[in-house]
Design an enzyme around this catalytic site. Sequence first.
Site, PDB file in Angstrom:
ATOM      1  N   CYS A 189       0.472 -10.529 -12.302  1.00  0.00           N
ATOM      2  CA  CYS A 189       0.955 -10.420 -10.922  1.00  0.00           C
ATOM      3  C   CYS A 189       2.296 -11.148 -10.798  1.00  0.00           C
ATOM      4  CB  CYS A 189      -0.063 -11.026  -9.958  1.00  0.00           C
ATOM      5  SG  CYS A 189       0.509 -11.059  -8.249  1.00  0.00           S
TER       6      CYS A 189
ATOM      7  N   CYS B 184      -1.373  -8.204  -6.940  1.00  0.00           N
ATOM      8  CA  CYS B 184      -2.254  -8.087  -8.110  1.00  0.00           C
ATOM      9  C   CYS B 184      -2.629  -6.616  -8.297  1.00  0.00           C
ATOM     10  CB  CYS B 184      -3.533  -8.898  -7.902  1.00  0.00           C
ATOM     11  SG  CYS B 184      -3.329 -10.683  -8.004  1.00  0.00           S
TER      12      CYS B 184
ATOM     13  N   CYS C  60       1.957   7.482   8.283  1.00  0.00           N
ATOM     14  CA  CYS C  60       1.187   8.193   9.305  1.00  0.00           C
ATOM     15  C   CYS C  60       2.090   9.070  10.154  1.00  0.00           C
ATOM     16  CB  CYS C  60       0.455   7.202  10.197  1.00  0.00           C
ATOM     17  SG  CYS C  60      -0.867   6.343   9.339  1.00  0.00           S
TER      18      CYS C  60
ATOM     19  N   CYS D 289      -4.398 -10.835  -4.787  1.00  0.00           N
ATOM     20  CA  CYS D 289      -3.483 -10.547  -3.686  1.00  0.00           C
ATOM     21  C   CYS D 289      -3.037  -9.086  -3.786  1.00  0.00           C
ATOM     22  CB  CYS D 289      -2.301 -11.514  -3.683  1.00  0.00           C
ATOM     23  SG  CYS D 289      -0.962 -11.117  -4.845  1.00  0.00           S
TER      24      CYS D 289
END
Lengths: 268, 76
Positions: A243, A172, A186, A169
């Site tokens: 994780c 992770c 952005c 995921c």
Amino acid sequence: MDLTEQQIERYSRHILLQQVGYEGQLKIAQGKVLIIGAGGLGAPAALYLAAAGVGTIGIIDADVVDITNLQRQVIHHTPDIGVAKVTSAANKIAEINPDVRVIQYHSWFSPDNALEIISDYDFIIDGTDNFPTKFLINDACVMAGKAFSHGGILRFEGQTFTHIPGTACYRCIFPKVPPKNLVPTCSQAGVLGSIAGMLGTIQATEALKYILGIGDLLTNRLLIFNALSMQFRTVPVKKNDNCPLCGTNPTITELVMEEQPTCELKTK
Amino acid sequence: MKITVNGEAKQYEQAVVTVADLLVLEQVASPEMVSVQRNGDFVATEQFETTMLEDGDEIDFLFFMGGGSITDFLEL
């Protein structure tokens, strides 16, 4: 459910594909995809999924179309400035393909509505621009056992991976949200508009592959591309025992909007 | 020392002892903006200073990338 003669004609280039065929097109027609964020990534994804005949497309976005969106958010057109993005997107989808049922959520994706909204969908596309929501999408999908496509773009680069239950995921790879202002967005650093199209169409392709059950999904792999060198690289990533969400000793057990710690570091 | 960084074989004349050293040489501004894999395994941020590199290691730097729509709609 059967396809009409007109639908067989409309989707003939799909039906010709051995891996799709009539049965595959029926799967697409019964497919339900949620697009979170009708922006740079969500716009091209929505256009192609609509054209492909995905039966139900959900779109969640609380924003309205702004002139700065038009450089890359190709589902929104100049007359749409000021219109809710979900409305603008739904109008275009209806024009492209009246077979598609569009469900509009004119709100933000939040810990309060996340699990309820995603429960209605087979596949979720992350088209958001901010890390707290990207982590929320990951957490909600992992908790609910949903497949999703992660996507990120910046300047001339993009990265994406697909998660299905049992595979790596987002946490992770990146255990927690980055400090605020450390990673430019952005809106701060800019992005070449067509990069959004490159990445959003990869995400749409993953959604279609998932619905059809064909090919190899981009799971346990992070695809990174740089459009200036036009090099694509796929980095293998493993499910991480440490994780905080899906590891052996998870510390995240409920949905929260994880705040970005502030950071004074200059990135320029 | 020879290290493959993001798929590119590199030769370092400087002493590269730890992951943290490599981050400095590769001009990664902050350890918080990158995820590091060494030979396919993730290295926790807290272990960048103590994880020793060896000749022939394959290191991947994975950077955060946001994107999507332009507005930072959540002022968090």
